[in-house]
Design a protein around this motif. Structure first.
Motif, PDB file in Angstrom:
ATOM      1  N   LEU A   1     -46.615  -2.354  74.847  1.00  0.00           N
ATOM      2  CA  LEU A   1     -46.932  -1.840  76.181  1.00  0.00           C
ATOM      3  C   LEU A   1     -45.816  -2.078  77.188  1.00  0.00           C
ATOM      4  O   LEU A   1     -45.453  -1.175  77.951  1.00  0.00           O
ATOM      5  N   ALA A   2     -45.252  -3.267  77.227  1.00  0.00           N
ATOM      6  CA  ALA A   2     -44.224  -3.568  78.233  1.00  0.00           C
ATOM      7  C   ALA A   2     -43.016  -2.651  78.074  1.00  0.00           C
ATOM      8  O   ALA A   2     -42.495  -2.114  79.065  1.00  0.00           O
ATOM      9  N   GLY A   3     -42.583  -2.444  76.832  1.00  0.00           N
ATOM     10  CA  GLY A   3     -41.437  -1.574  76.602  1.00  0.00           C
ATOM     11  C   GLY A   3     -41.704  -0.149  77.036  1.00  0.00           C
ATOM     12  O   GLY A   3     -40.838   0.512  77.633  1.00  0.00           O
ATOM     13  N   PHE A   4     -42.897   0.347  76.735  1.00  0.00           N
ATOM     14  CA  PHE A   4     -43.280   1.697  77.158  1.00  0.00           C
ATOM     15  C   PHE A   4     -43.257   1.807  78.675  1.00  0.00           C
ATOM     16  O   PHE A   4     -42.673   2.748  79.243  1.00  0.00           O
TER      17      PHE A   4
ATOM     18  N   ALA B   1     -38.374   3.677  84.359  1.00  0.00           N
ATOM     19  CA  ALA B   1     -36.958   4.003  84.518  1.00  0.00           C
ATOM     20  C   ALA B   1     -36.730   5.510  84.485  1.00  0.00           C
ATOM     21  O   ALA B   1     -35.949   6.063  85.266  1.00  0.00           O
ATOM     22  N   LEU B   2     -37.411   6.197  83.570  1.00  0.00           N
ATOM     23  CA  LEU B   2     -37.253   7.646  83.455  1.00  0.00           C
ATOM     24  C   LEU B   2     -37.673   8.361  84.732  1.00  0.00           C
ATOM     25  O   LEU B   2     -37.030   9.341  85.147  1.00  0.00           O
ATOM     26  N   THR B   3     -38.740   7.884  85.363  1.00  0.00           N
ATOM     27  CA  THR B   3     -39.290   8.554  86.548  1.00  0.00           C
ATOM     28  C   THR B   3     -38.802   7.941  87.860  1.00  0.00           C
ATOM     29  O   THR B   3     -39.190   8.399  88.935  1.00  0.00           O
ATOM     30  N   GLY B   4     -37.965   6.913  87.778  1.00  0.00           N
ATOM     31  CA  GLY B   4     -37.428   6.297  88.990  1.00  0.00           C
ATOM     32  C   GLY B   4     -38.473   5.579  89.813  1.00  0.00           C
ATOM     33  O   GLY B   4     -38.406   5.569  91.047  1.00  0.00           O
ATOM     34  N   THR B   5     -39.448   4.964  89.130  1.00  0.00           N
ATOM     35  CA  THR B   5     -40.528   4.272  89.827  1.00  0.00           C
ATOM     36  C   THR B   5     -40.527   2.787  89.464  1.00  0.00           C
ATOM     37  O   THR B   5     -39.725   2.341  88.651  1.00  0.00           O
TER      38      THR B   5
ATOM     39  N   ALA C   1     -46.674   3.543  71.500  1.00  0.00           N
ATOM     40  CA  ALA C   1     -45.623   3.853  70.527  1.00  0.00           C
ATOM     41  C   ALA C   1     -45.196   5.309  70.633  1.00  0.00           C
ATOM     42  O   ALA C   1     -43.998   5.627  70.663  1.00  0.00           O
ATOM     43  N   VAL C   2     -46.169   6.210  70.693  1.00  0.00           N
ATOM     44  CA  VAL C   2     -45.851   7.629  70.814  1.00  0.00           C
ATOM     45  C   VAL C   2     -45.222   7.916  72.180  1.00  0.00           C
ATOM     46  O   VAL C   2     -44.225   8.642  72.287  1.00  0.00           O
ATOM     47  N   GLY C   3     -45.802   7.335  73.242  1.00  0.00           N
ATOM     48  CA  GLY C   3     -45.264   7.545  74.582  1.00  0.00           C
ATOM     49  C   GLY C   3     -43.837   7.061  74.720  1.00  0.00           C
ATOM     50  O   GLY C   3     -43.014   7.693  75.397  1.00  0.00           O
ATOM     51  N   THR C   4     -43.518   5.943  74.095  1.00  0.00           N
ATOM     52  CA  THR C   4     -42.144   5.432  74.136  1.00  0.00           C
ATOM     53  C   THR C   4     -41.188   6.419  73.476  1.00  0.00           C
ATOM     54  O   THR C   4     -40.079   6.669  73.968  1.00  0.00           O
ATOM     55  N   GLU C   5     -41.627   7.010  72.358  1.00  0.00           N
ATOM     56  CA  GLU C   5     -40.773   7.990  71.667  1.00  0.00           C
ATOM     57  C   GLU C   5     -40.600   9.245  72.510  1.00  0.00           C
ATOM     58  O   GLU C   5     -39.519   9.845  72.533  1.00  0.00           O
ATOM     59  N   VAL C   6     -41.650   9.674  73.223  1.00  0.00           N
ATOM     60  CA  VAL C   6     -41.538  10.808  74.152  1.00  0.00           C
ATOM     61  C   VAL C   6     -40.492  10.508  75.219  1.00  0.00           C
ATOM     62  O   VAL C   6     -39.622  11.346  75.520  1.00  0.00           O
ATOM     63  N   VAL C   7     -40.567   9.319  75.802  1.00  0.00           N
ATOM     64  CA  VAL C   7     -39.588   8.936  76.826  1.00  0.00           C
ATOM     65  C   VAL C   7     -38.175   8.950  76.241  1.00  0.00           C
ATOM     66  O   VAL C   7     -37.232   9.429  76.871  1.00  0.00           O
TER      67      VAL C   7
END
Length: 406
Positions: A90-93, A99-103, A300-306
């Motif tokens: 969770l923390a990595g995601f 970072a991707l969204t600048g938030t 896990a999936v969300g991290t790969e999307v990012v």
């Protein structure tokens, strides 16, 4: 015992749904059994080019290898803990999505509607704790013709009677103003306003794109009025329009962004509320939650999307192929198309009503091997996966031309 699905034809399977499924959808008469990339295959082996991409949930196509691999690897380790415990994904995601969204902070949820409901709660809590709005007086300003989901709170501020009728009484505290009208918005905002909640591009309404300067005007107005700008990027975000977020077309930074659909890679439902620490930091343990929100498989999936979006490849593809889409549609104006709106790989196409309704046009395209979906009247939406090729896109436009001019 019923026959296995693979041994049953489309019409038989469609008839089998009728007595057992609630009739809250009116799908096109195609039964999909397999898919890969921008293509799906029905139970009878016929292939179709998917020009809808799950309303942007499939931005990376069907069964993108990196996403499927991430899901498989996580399935072998851990799928759910609930938020009663920490887990190692969770923390990595959250860090990478922020970072991707600048938030600064991330509130993980599951569906888009949950993200909207969560954003509403956060905005109200911020209004009471930070802005000082008297208890139970907070208001949120929304736009007419919006689509933010179908939960009871959300349909209460919809202007679509199909979504609203028969589901009241509704939650108070919302003011509806015309979309793309800064003067009306300014008139509706007052000292009780917690937030302005809008879609940067209204998808369900027909891919309505506001005038240049509207989003920047919303940002300036909310800043001046001391309320939040909440952008619903559930359909428009994560590469669809040629930027990571659609608000980037005007270099606008909202206080809160709502994400979903593509965040789950077409594999699992994943959504999130992302925003500043000042806003999301108002939540305390017990005030909001979700058993499955931020679960290990989703993370896990969300991290790969990012990770896919971090390269910028898909944003560039959407921008470059968006030119192909716009040029192809422009060539059809006056030849069955009466108007269109497009940004990146997303378009709302208004068909001459004399040629049929949006539903009828969608069914004709389906018979020619292209899947789209209608919205209101004679408008259809085009939103292919960002993995679509130029050749495939031109082929779909050629099929649309054939359907409209034959």
């Amino acid at each position: 015992m019923t026959a296995p699905a693979r041994a049953r034809g489309s019409q038989e399977l469609i008839r089998a749904e009728e007595p057992v499924l609630a009739h809250n959808y009116h799908p096109l008469p195609v039964v999909v059994a397999r898919a890969e990339g921008a293509w799906v295959e029905d139970v009878e082996g016929r292939r179709y080019l998917d020009m809808l991409a799950g309303y942007s949930a499939l931005n990376f196509g069907h069964r993108h290898p990196a996403l499927v691999d991430a899901a498989h690897r996580q399935l072998d380790r851990l799928t759910l803990t609930s938020r009663a415990f920490h887990h190692d994904r969770l923390a990595g995601f959250a860090e990478r999505l922020a970072a991707l969204t600048g938030t600064d902070m991330v509130l993980p949820m599951n569906t888009g509607a949950e993200a909207v409901e969560s954003g509403i709660k956060v905005a109200r809590k911020w209004a009471y704790d930070v802005k000082g709005v008297p208890a139970d007086r907070a208001t949120i300003v929304v736009a007419a013709d919006n689509f933010h989901g179908r939960t009871t709170t959300i349909v209460g501020f919809s202007t679509d009677e199909t979504a609203r009728a028969g589901f009241g009484p509704f939650t108070p505290g919302f003011r509806v103003v015309p979309y793309n009208d800064l003067a009306a918005l300014e008139e509706a905002v007052d000292e009780t306003t917690a937030a302005v909640l809008i879609e940067p591009i209204q998808g369900e309404a027909g891919v309505l794109i506001p005038d240049d300067g509207y989003l920047a005007g919303v940002r300036e107005l909310t800043r001046r009025a001391g309320c939040l700008f909440v952008a619903d990027e559930i359909q428009s975000g994560l590469g669809r329009t040629g930027h990571t977020l659609a608000v980037e077309h005007e270099s606008v930074v909202p206080d809160v962004v709502l994400l979903g659909k593509a965040l789950g890679g077409g594999i699992v439902p994943v959504s999130a509320v992302v925003g500043s620490r000042e806003v999301l930091g108002v939540l305390r343990p017990g005030e909001h939650g979700s058993t499955f929100g931020g679960n290990p498989l989703a993370a896990a999936v969300g991290t790969e999307v990012v990770e896919l979006l971090e390269t910028g490849e898909f944003q560039r593809r959407a921008a470059e192929l968006g030119t192909v889409l716009r040029e192809g549609l422009a060539a059809l104006v006056g030849r069955g198309v009466v108007g269109f709106r497009a940004r990146g790989l997303w378009a709302g196409v208004d068909v001459d009503p004399a040629l049929g309704s949006g539903r009828e046009i969608s069914e004709r395209l389906m018979r020619e091997g292209v899947l789209v979906k209608d919205t209101h009247g004679s408008t259809i939406r085009l939103a292919p996966p960002l993995t679509v090729t130029g050749e495939e896109l031109r082929g779909a436009l050629g099929t649309l031309e054939k359907v409209l001019t034959s």
